[in-house]
Design a protein around this motif. Structure first.
Motif, PDB file in Angstrom:
ATOM      1  N   GLY A  73       0.320  -1.658   0.276  1.00  0.00           N
ATOM      2  CA  GLY A  73       0.157   0.308  -0.018  1.00  0.00           C
ATOM      3  C   GLY A  73       0.873   1.458   0.149  1.00  0.00           C
ATOM      4  N   MET A  74       0.192   2.511   0.269  1.00  0.00           N
ATOM      5  CA  MET A  74       0.613   3.993   0.358  1.00  0.00           C
ATOM      6  C   MET A  74       2.706   3.426   1.249  1.00  0.00           C
ATOM      7  SD  MET A  74      -2.034   6.616   0.608  1.00  0.00           S
ATOM      8  CE  MET A  74      -2.005   6.374   2.182  1.00  0.00           C
ATOM      9  N   VAL A  75       2.166   2.819   2.936  1.00  0.00           N
ATOM     10  CA  VAL A  75       3.140   2.879   3.730  1.00  0.00           C
ATOM     11  C   VAL A  75       4.365   2.055   3.426  1.00  0.00           C
ATOM     12  CG1 VAL A  75       3.772   2.102   5.581  1.00  0.00           C
ATOM     13  CG2 VAL A  75       1.417   3.619   5.416  1.00  0.00           C
ATOM     14  N   GLY A  76       4.193   0.431   2.277  1.00  0.00           N
ATOM     15  CA  GLY A  76       5.439  -0.409   1.974  1.00  0.00           C
ATOM     16  C   GLY A  76       5.137   0.306   1.076  1.00  0.00           C
ATOM     17  N   THR A  77       4.916   1.002   0.106  1.00  0.00           N
ATOM     18  CA  THR A  77       5.419   1.013  -1.698  1.00  0.00           C
ATOM     19  C   THR A  77       6.652   2.441  -0.776  1.00  0.00           C
ATOM     20  OG1 THR A  77       3.653   0.655  -2.753  1.00  0.00           O
ATOM     21  CG2 THR A  77       5.172   2.162  -3.841  1.00  0.00           C
ATOM     22  N   ALA A  78       6.137   3.401  -0.384  1.00  0.00           N
ATOM     23  CA  ALA A  78       6.834   4.027   0.107  1.00  0.00           C
ATOM     24  C   ALA A  78       8.519   3.783   0.723  1.00  0.00           C
ATOM     25  CB  ALA A  78       6.316   5.412   1.164  1.00  0.00           C
ATOM     26  N   MET A  79       7.664   3.570   1.769  1.00  0.00           N
ATOM     27  CA  MET A  79       9.657   2.478   2.398  1.00  0.00           C
ATOM     28  C   MET A  79      10.178   1.756   1.403  1.00  0.00           C
ATOM     29  SD  MET A  79      11.269   1.553   4.446  1.00  0.00           S
ATOM     30  CE  MET A  79      10.538   2.016   6.398  1.00  0.00           C
ATOM     31  N   ALA A  80       9.741   1.130   0.370  1.00  0.00           N
ATOM     32  CA  ALA A  80      10.184   0.270  -0.954  1.00  0.00           C
ATOM     33  C   ALA A  80      11.091   1.237  -1.562  1.00  0.00           C
ATOM     34  CB  ALA A  80      10.074  -0.620  -1.623  1.00  0.00           C
ATOM     35  N   CYS A  81      10.257   2.777  -1.659  1.00  0.00           N
ATOM     36  CA  CYS A  81      11.427   3.080  -2.995  1.00  0.00           C
ATOM     37  C   CYS A  81      11.941   4.297  -2.326  1.00  0.00           C
ATOM     38  CB  CYS A  81       9.979   4.605  -2.827  1.00  0.00           C
ATOM     39  SG  CYS A  81       8.992   3.753  -4.499  1.00  0.00           S
ATOM     40  N   THR A 231      15.255 -13.776   4.339  1.00  0.00           N
ATOM     41  CA  THR A 231      15.090 -12.126   4.961  1.00  0.00           C
ATOM     42  C   THR A 231      16.466 -12.158   6.148  1.00  0.00           C
ATOM     43  OG1 THR A 231      14.387  -9.786   4.573  1.00  0.00           O
ATOM     44  CG2 THR A 231      13.166 -11.637   5.368  1.00  0.00           C
ATOM     45  N   LYS A 232      16.827 -10.883   6.192  1.00  0.00           N
ATOM     46  CA  LYS A 232      17.179 -10.591   6.766  1.00  0.00           C
ATOM     47  C   LYS A 232      16.273 -10.243   7.725  1.00  0.00           C
ATOM     48  CE  LYS A 232      21.747 -11.171   4.646  1.00  0.00           C
ATOM     49  NZ  LYS A 232      22.746 -10.141   3.979  1.00  0.00           N
ATOM     50  N   LEU A 233      15.748  -8.802   7.116  1.00  0.00           N
ATOM     51  CA  LEU A 233      14.453  -8.098   7.741  1.00  0.00           C
ATOM     52  C   LEU A 233      13.490  -8.222   7.494  1.00  0.00           C
ATOM     53  CD1 LEU A 233      14.108  -6.090   9.665  1.00  0.00           C
ATOM     54  CD2 LEU A 233      14.512  -4.681   8.281  1.00  0.00           C
ATOM     55  N   LEU A 234      12.598  -8.689   7.939  1.00  0.00           N
ATOM     56  CA  LEU A 234      11.166  -8.402   7.807  1.00  0.00           C
ATOM     57  C   LEU A 234      10.425  -7.090   8.246  1.00  0.00           C
ATOM     58  CD1 LEU A 234       8.510 -10.068   6.096  1.00  0.00           C
ATOM     59  CD2 LEU A 234       7.913 -11.363   8.241  1.00  0.00           C
ATOM     60  N   ILE A 235      10.071  -6.248   7.177  1.00  0.00           N
ATOM     61  CA  ILE A 235       9.175  -5.543   6.893  1.00  0.00           C
ATOM     62  C   ILE A 235       8.000  -5.891   7.365  1.00  0.00           C
ATOM     63  CG2 ILE A 235       9.280  -3.210   6.672  1.00  0.00           C
ATOM     64  CD1 ILE A 235      12.044  -2.849   5.580  1.00  0.00           C
ATOM     65  N   GLY A 236       6.914  -5.413   8.364  1.00  0.00           N
ATOM     66  CA  GLY A 236       5.821  -5.262   8.284  1.00  0.00           C
ATOM     67  C   GLY A 236       4.540  -3.996   7.737  1.00  0.00           C
ATOM     68  N   ALA A 237       3.833  -4.368   6.146  1.00  0.00           N
ATOM     69  CA  ALA A 237       3.257  -3.175   6.269  1.00  0.00           C
ATOM     70  C   ALA A 237       1.955  -3.327   5.801  1.00  0.00           C
ATOM     71  CB  ALA A 237       3.859  -2.072   5.178  1.00  0.00           C
ATOM     72  N   ASP A 238       1.621  -4.375   6.511  1.00  0.00           N
ATOM     73  CA  ASP A 238       0.429  -5.363   6.062  1.00  0.00           C
ATOM     74  C   ASP A 238      -1.716  -4.798   6.999  1.00  0.00           C
ATOM     75  OD1 ASP A 238       1.357  -6.459   8.038  1.00  0.00           O
ATOM     76  OD2 ASP A 238       1.358  -8.664   7.688  1.00  0.00           O
ATOM     77  N   GLY A 239      -1.509  -3.883   7.628  1.00  0.00           N
ATOM     78  CA  GLY A 239      -2.421  -2.986   7.958  1.00  0.00           C
ATOM     79  C   GLY A 239      -2.460  -3.558   9.331  1.00  0.00           C
ATOM     80  N   PRO A 240      -3.990  -2.879   9.732  1.00  0.00           N
ATOM     81  CA  PRO A 240      -3.776  -3.028  11.177  1.00  0.00           C
ATOM     82  C   PRO A 240      -3.746  -4.551  11.803  1.00  0.00           C
ATOM     83  CG  PRO A 240      -6.198  -2.300   9.836  1.00  0.00           C
ATOM     84  CD  PRO A 240      -5.047  -2.241   9.122  1.00  0.00           C
ATOM     85  N   LEU A 393       7.666  -2.841  12.062  1.00  0.00           N
ATOM     86  CA  LEU A 393       6.281  -2.797  11.839  1.00  0.00           C
ATOM     87  C   LEU A 393       6.632  -0.868  11.969  1.00  0.00           C
ATOM     88  CD1 LEU A 393       4.360  -4.829  14.708  1.00  0.00           C
ATOM     89  CD2 LEU A 393       4.682  -5.427  12.435  1.00  0.00           C
ATOM     90  N   ILE A 394       5.173  -1.073  10.258  1.00  0.00           N
ATOM     91  CA  ILE A 394       5.443   0.327   9.438  1.00  0.00           C
ATOM     92  C   ILE A 394       4.150   0.808   9.250  1.00  0.00           C
ATOM     93  CG2 ILE A 394       7.387   0.896   9.256  1.00  0.00           C
ATOM     94  CD1 ILE A 394       6.675   0.268   6.320  1.00  0.00           C
ATOM     95  N   GLY A 395       3.472   1.866   9.326  1.00  0.00           N
ATOM     96  CA  GLY A 395       2.268   1.668   8.803  1.00  0.00           C
ATOM     97  C   GLY A 395       1.063   1.858  10.250  1.00  0.00           C
TER      98      GLY A 395
END
Length: 395
Positions: A73-81, A231-240, A393-395
């Motif tokens: 989503g917005m948060v995960g894609t922004a983090m990737a960029c 993965t060495k680091l997993l970032i969760g941007a998958d919502g509430p 976790l982000i977002g």
């Protein structure tokens, strides 16, 4: 002569016997050579088979990434960029997992979306770091320079603005516009970020907290199509309802407000600068009108579930009347609350003579965009922690 002929016969017989013995020896030697050759081939074949199995095992091992972001989503894609444009992460392998389809690069719709976000100058600066903010500005957004918040039951009011209204307090941007800008930057970073669209995670396998021999220290991600990545680091941007959070055994605090938000796109009665964000606190909950353009605003009306359902069921003219009444009506004005507020206001003016701002009147609404009305439940969600071993976790 007889003795000579007998001797010759004996010599011929001996020669024949020797020839037969030599032939048998040669046959035995050939048989032994074939046997040894067969054994050697079988050994080579077994070795080659073992090598092939090892190569196949290596080829089927999960891809290893430095960072995997779950949620596009917005948060995960922004983090990737952001990670793709971070010089300190040059050469690192980054993967974005997105359950939906690839965002199209199509034309922006003529009608504004009823899903919008209020971005702060800090958020705009973050998006500007990797070029997304310029893309947003080239599409559509609306800055606001002032906020006015007031009460339905009294004359209580508070305003927020920058000095002399020269700086923007924030920006109202459609979520679709933000995603289109981010998708454009994500495509530009295709050599630095891998993206798996239509990917659904079915399981996360976490490493042991302490290093164990013959075990991998990475997080394994199993996808619905049978593939796996590590993965060495997993970032969760998958919502509430984050699967990453739940799989990592991170607790969350949730609270339902027992209210719903009604959203819609409003057409103002007449064009204005429309650079003020309006919010009024009603008895049933706050109502806000956020600028989208000179003649459009976005409505967010927080109220009871039943009232929200009623607002969606009435015709458009009745709905517009209800919105205007919510911003302008003094039906619930309380003399007691007004008197208390007047005393507080007098004391505040005595302490800060120049601290009161002039009251502005909100614009009137003429109509709404068809099919722009919607509602969704409101609530609070907060994780007990946002960083753990090999997870964030982000977002």
């Amino acid at each position: 002569p007889c003795r000579v002929s007998g001797l010759l016969r004996g010599l011929r017989a001996q020669a024949q016997a020797q020839a037969q013995a030599q032939a048998q020896a040669q046959a035995q030697a050939q048989a032994q050579a074939q046997l040894l050759a067969g054994r050697g081939c079988r050994k080579c074949s077994s070795a080659r088979q073992r090598e092939q199995e090892e190569e196949e095992g290596e080829s089927t091992a999960p891809d290893l990434y430095d960072v995997v972001i779950s949620g596009g989503g917005m948060v995960g894609t922004a983090m990737a960029c952001s990670l793709a444009n971070e010089p300190n992460l040059s050469g690192k392998r980054i993967l974005l997992l997105e359950a939906g389809n690839k965002k199209s690069d199509g034309k922006l719709p003529d009608l504004h979306s009823n899903r919008v976000s209020a971005l702060t100058p800090g958020s705009a600066a973050f998006l500007d770091c990797f070029g997304a903010w310029d893309d947003i500005c080239n599409m559509r957004y609306k800055p606001f320079k002032r906020m006015q918040v007031w009460d339905e039951c009294s004359d209580a009011m508070i305003t927020f603005d920058k000095a002399d209204l020269l700086e923007d307090m924030g920006f109202i941007v459609e979520n679709d516009v933000v995603l289109m800008a981010l998708s454009k930057q994500l495509a530009a970073a295709a050599d630095r970020v891998d993206v798996l669209y239509r990917s659904r995670v079915v399981k996360y396998t976490w490493p042991d907290p302490y290093q164990v021999p013959d075990t991998k220290p990475w997080v394994q991600v199993d996808l619905a199509d049978g593939s796996k990545v590590e993965t060495k680091l997993l970032i969760g941007a998958d919502g509430p309802n984050s699967m990453v959070r739940q799989s990592a055994s991170i607790q969350s605090v949730q609270w339902k407000y027992d209210q719903s938000a009604v959203v819609a796109t409003l057409h103002l009665a007449e064009p204005t600068d429309n650079n003020v964000a309006w919010q009024r606190f009603l008895v049933t909950g706050p109502i806000a009108m956020l600028p989208l353009s000179d003649n459009l605003s976005s409505l967010v009306w927080s109220t009871s579930h039943q009232h929200a359902t009623d607002l969606l069921s009435v015709d458009e003219e009745t709905f517009v009347d209800a919105v205007n009444s919510a911003f302008w009506s003094n039906e619930n004005h309380s003399e007691f609350v007004a008197a208390a507020n007047s005393m507080f206001k007098s004391a505040f003016t005595f302490l800060m003579p120049s601290g009161m701002s002039a009251r502005q009147l909100p614009p009137s609404v003429a109509r709404i965009d068809p099919q722009s009305r919607a509602m969704f439940p409101l609530g609070l969600g907060h994780a007990t922690k946002y960083v753990g071993p090999r997870v964030a976790l982000i977002g």
